[in-house]
Motif scaffolding. Structure first.
Motif, PDB file in Angstrom:
ATOM      1  N   LEU A  17       0.695  -1.363   0.239  1.00 18.53           N
ATOM      2  CA  LEU A  17      -0.119   0.284  -0.331  1.00 18.53           C
ATOM      3  C   LEU A  17       0.703   0.912   0.005  1.00 18.53           C
ATOM      4  CD1 LEU A  17      -2.669   1.205   0.021  1.00 18.53           C
ATOM      5  CD2 LEU A  17      -2.836   0.871   2.851  1.00 18.53           C
ATOM      6  N   LEU A  18       1.670   1.298   0.825  1.00 13.39           N
ATOM      7  CA  LEU A  18       2.743   2.678   0.789  1.00 13.39           C
ATOM      8  C   LEU A  18       3.428   2.789  -0.405  1.00 13.39           C
ATOM      9  CD1 LEU A  18       4.025   2.417   4.685  1.00 13.39           C
ATOM     10  CD2 LEU A  18       2.273   3.851   3.834  1.00 13.39           C
ATOM     11  N   SER A  19       3.624   0.940  -0.937  1.00  8.42           N
ATOM     12  CA  SER A  19       4.843   1.739  -2.224  1.00  8.42           C
ATOM     13  C   SER A  19       3.731   2.095  -3.558  1.00  8.42           C
ATOM     14  CB  SER A  19       5.082  -0.277  -2.339  1.00  8.42           C
ATOM     15  OG  SER A  19       6.439  -0.406  -1.445  1.00  8.42           O
ATOM     16  N   THR A  20       2.324   1.387  -3.945  1.00  7.44           N
ATOM     17  CA  THR A  20       1.305   2.049  -4.497  1.00  7.44           C
ATOM     18  C   THR A  20       1.398   3.378  -4.259  1.00  7.44           C
ATOM     19  OG1 THR A  20       0.726   0.003  -4.549  1.00  7.44           O
ATOM     20  CG2 THR A  20      -0.449   1.950  -5.584  1.00  7.44           C
ATOM     21  N   ILE A  21       1.447   3.752  -3.258  1.00  3.20           N
ATOM     22  CA  ILE A  21       1.301   5.424  -2.538  1.00  3.20           C
ATOM     23  C   ILE A  21       1.768   6.353  -3.623  1.00  3.20           C
ATOM     24  CG2 ILE A  21       0.499   7.109  -0.918  1.00  3.20           C
ATOM     25  CD1 ILE A  21      -0.957   4.969   0.809  1.00  3.20           C
ATOM     26  N   THR A  22       3.320   5.916  -2.703  1.00  3.94           N
ATOM     27  CA  THR A  22       4.622   6.709  -3.328  1.00  3.94           C
ATOM     28  C   THR A  22       4.320   6.899  -5.195  1.00  3.94           C
ATOM     29  OG1 THR A  22       5.704   6.167  -1.508  1.00  3.94           O
ATOM     30  CG2 THR A  22       6.485   7.022  -3.072  1.00  3.94           C
ATOM     31  N   VAL A  42       5.577  -6.923 -18.776  1.00  2.91           N
ATOM     32  CA  VAL A  42       6.322  -7.586 -17.475  1.00  2.91           C
ATOM     33  C   VAL A  42       5.968  -7.907 -16.525  1.00  2.91           C
ATOM     34  CG1 VAL A  42       8.199  -7.126 -15.452  1.00  2.91           C
ATOM     35  CG2 VAL A  42       8.150  -6.361 -18.058  1.00  2.91           C
ATOM     36  N   ALA A  43       4.646  -8.060 -16.183  1.00  8.61           N
ATOM     37  CA  ALA A  43       3.958  -8.062 -15.237  1.00  8.61           C
ATOM     38  C   ALA A  43       3.219  -9.749 -15.772  1.00  8.61           C
ATOM     39  CB  ALA A  43       2.664  -7.622 -14.543  1.00  8.61           C
ATOM     40  N   MET A  44       3.096  -9.743 -16.631  1.00  9.49           N
ATOM     41  CA  MET A  44       1.897 -10.672 -16.897  1.00  9.49           C
ATOM     42  C   MET A  44       2.780 -12.422 -17.164  1.00  9.49           C
ATOM     43  SD  MET A  44       0.070 -11.158 -20.608  1.00  9.49           S
ATOM     44  CE  MET A  44       1.045 -10.183 -21.826  1.00  9.49           C
ATOM     45  N   THR A  45       3.973 -11.461 -17.598  1.00 11.49           N
ATOM     46  CA  THR A  45       5.251 -12.926 -17.253  1.00 11.49           C
ATOM     47  C   THR A  45       5.498 -13.034 -16.447  1.00 11.49           C
ATOM     48  OG1 THR A  45       6.421 -11.843 -19.796  1.00 11.49           O
ATOM     49  CG2 THR A  45       7.191 -13.507 -18.377  1.00 11.49           C
ATOM     50  N   VAL A  46       5.617 -12.579 -15.451  1.00  9.67           N
ATOM     51  CA  VAL A  46       6.670 -12.407 -14.144  1.00  9.67           C
ATOM     52  C   VAL A  46       5.371 -13.566 -13.704  1.00  9.67           C
ATOM     53  CG1 VAL A  46       6.712 -11.818 -11.540  1.00  9.67           C
ATOM     54  CG2 VAL A  46       7.804 -10.968 -13.614  1.00  9.67           C
ATOM     55  N   LEU A 129      -2.647  -2.465 -11.033  1.00  9.92           N
ATOM     56  CA  LEU A 129      -2.018  -3.655 -11.293  1.00  9.92           C
ATOM     57  C   LEU A 129      -0.485  -3.865 -10.969  1.00  9.92           C
ATOM     58  CD1 LEU A 129      -1.226  -6.142 -12.943  1.00  9.92           C
ATOM     59  CD2 LEU A 129       0.072  -5.093 -14.239  1.00  9.92           C
ATOM     60  N   GLU A 130      -0.251  -2.286 -10.556  1.00  7.18           N
ATOM     61  CA  GLU A 130       0.787  -2.220  -9.431  1.00  7.18           C
ATOM     62  C   GLU A 130       0.876  -3.058  -7.847  1.00  7.18           C
ATOM     63  OE1 GLU A 130       4.290   0.564  -6.674  1.00  7.18           O
ATOM     64  OE2 GLU A 130       1.970   1.684  -7.860  1.00  7.18           O
ATOM     65  N   PHE A 131      -0.563  -2.270  -6.901  1.00  7.09           N
ATOM     66  CA  PHE A 131      -0.908  -3.168  -5.564  1.00  7.09           C
ATOM     67  C   PHE A 131      -1.070  -4.462  -6.141  1.00  7.09           C
ATOM     68  CE2 PHE A 131      -3.468  -4.508  -2.569  1.00  7.09           C
ATOM     69  CZ  PHE A 131      -3.455  -3.500  -1.657  1.00  7.09           C
ATOM     70  N   CYS A 132      -1.441  -5.037  -6.923  1.00  2.02           N
ATOM     71  CA  CYS A 132      -1.758  -6.476  -7.063  1.00  2.02           C
ATOM     72  C   CYS A 132      -0.315  -7.025  -7.439  1.00  2.02           C
ATOM     73  CB  CYS A 132      -3.025  -6.861  -8.100  1.00  2.02           C
ATOM     74  SG  CYS A 132      -4.758  -6.104  -7.909  1.00  2.02           S
ATOM     75  N   PHE A 133      -0.062  -7.048  -8.415  1.00  6.97           N
ATOM     76  CA  PHE A 133       0.974  -7.814  -8.784  1.00  6.97           C
ATOM     77  C   PHE A 133       2.338  -7.553  -7.858  1.00  6.97           C
ATOM     78  CE2 PHE A 133       5.514  -7.425 -10.424  1.00  6.97           C
ATOM     79  CZ  PHE A 133       5.988  -8.812 -10.890  1.00  6.97           C
ATOM     80  N   LEU A 134       2.554  -6.546  -6.752  1.00  2.94           N
ATOM     81  CA  LEU A 134       3.402  -6.793  -5.667  1.00  2.94           C
ATOM     82  C   LEU A 134       3.270  -6.775  -4.699  1.00  2.94           C
ATOM     83  CD1 LEU A 134       4.668  -3.017  -5.188  1.00  2.94           C
ATOM     84  CD2 LEU A 134       6.144  -4.776  -6.237  1.00  2.94           C
ATOM     85  N   TYR A 135       1.186  -7.336  -4.119  1.00  2.00           N
ATOM     86  CA  TYR A 135       0.808  -7.948  -3.041  1.00  2.00           C
ATOM     87  C   TYR A 135       1.309  -9.149  -3.391  1.00  2.00           C
ATOM     88  CZ  TYR A 135      -1.916  -9.609   0.550  1.00  2.00           C
ATOM     89  OH  TYR A 135      -2.208  -9.258   1.602  1.00  2.00           O
ATOM     90  N   GLY A 136       1.050 -10.183  -5.016  1.00  2.00           N
ATOM     91  CA  GLY A 136       1.291 -11.316  -5.324  1.00  2.00           C
ATOM     92  C   GLY A 136       2.708 -11.431  -4.928  1.00  2.00           C
ATOM     93  N   ILE A 137       3.344 -10.838  -5.480  1.00  2.00           N
ATOM     94  CA  ILE A 137       5.066 -11.941  -5.290  1.00  2.00           C
ATOM     95  C   ILE A 137       5.630 -11.309  -3.629  1.00  2.00           C
ATOM     96  CG2 ILE A 137       6.987 -10.261  -5.265  1.00  2.00           C
ATOM     97  CD1 ILE A 137       6.579 -11.371  -7.691  1.00  2.00           C
TER      98      ILE A 137
END
Length: 165
Positions: A17-22, A42-46, A129-137
């Motif tokens: 959440l903090l990363s996405t807000i930044t 990149v997100a789709m591949t990873v 997508l950034e939020f979902c991607f980072l959270y998934g990782i």
């Protein structure tokens, strides 16, 4: 409800959440669609790689322990919680993968069918997508740590059984 509260209060959720807000404050309101397309790619591949590996790991985890070991873990509700975190993380990875495919396909179609030098897209799509991607990782990382704990419990179980026999 208790688990949802635990997810919202977890470190991975707060960090993402903090990363996405930044990122929200750093990105302009609109971004170049070619940049967005490369991020979606990149997100789709990873995510496709991580999803398939994670799904395999979950299948191995579920099928490997014997009944006595599961009962040993369930004394403290450990196995149920471990399975729940794996299922939740798998859901997040799948939802993120589907979102990345939709965003990639839609952006690619738009760029290929509309001829213009620069097309812009609202940055909220990248942020979502950034939020979902980072959270998934991050959730995957924490599940890996849980799997290591699972291995430690397995060692304790074997030691306990050896002492009992």
């Amino acid at each position: 409800m208790r688990r949802i509260k635990a997810v919202i209060k977890s470190w991975d959720f707060v960090i993402v959440l903090l990363s996405t807000i930044t990122t929200y404050f750093l990105l302009p309101d609109y971004v170049n669609m070619k940049f967005a397309l490369s991020f979606y790619n990149v997100a789709m591949t990873v995510l496709s790689i991580i999803f398939s590996l994670f799904f395999t790991a979950m299948a191995i985890l579920i099928s490997s322990p014997d009944n006595d070991f599961i009962e040993f873990l369930e004394e403290k509700n450990t196995f149920t919680e471990l399975l729940w975190s794996f299922k939740f993380t798998l859901f997040i990875l799948f939802a993120s993968l589907v979102l990345s495919i939709i965003l990639y396909t839609g952006t690619s179609f738009w760029l290929e069918t509309n001829y213009r030098d620069v097309w812009l897209q609202k940055s909220i799509l990248i942020l979502t997508l950034e939020f979902c991607f980072l959270y998934g990782i991050l959730a995957t990382w924490f599940c890996i740590i849980d799997t290591i704990k699972f291995s430690k419990y397995r060692t304790l179980f074997l030691k306990k059984n050896k002492e009992k026999n």
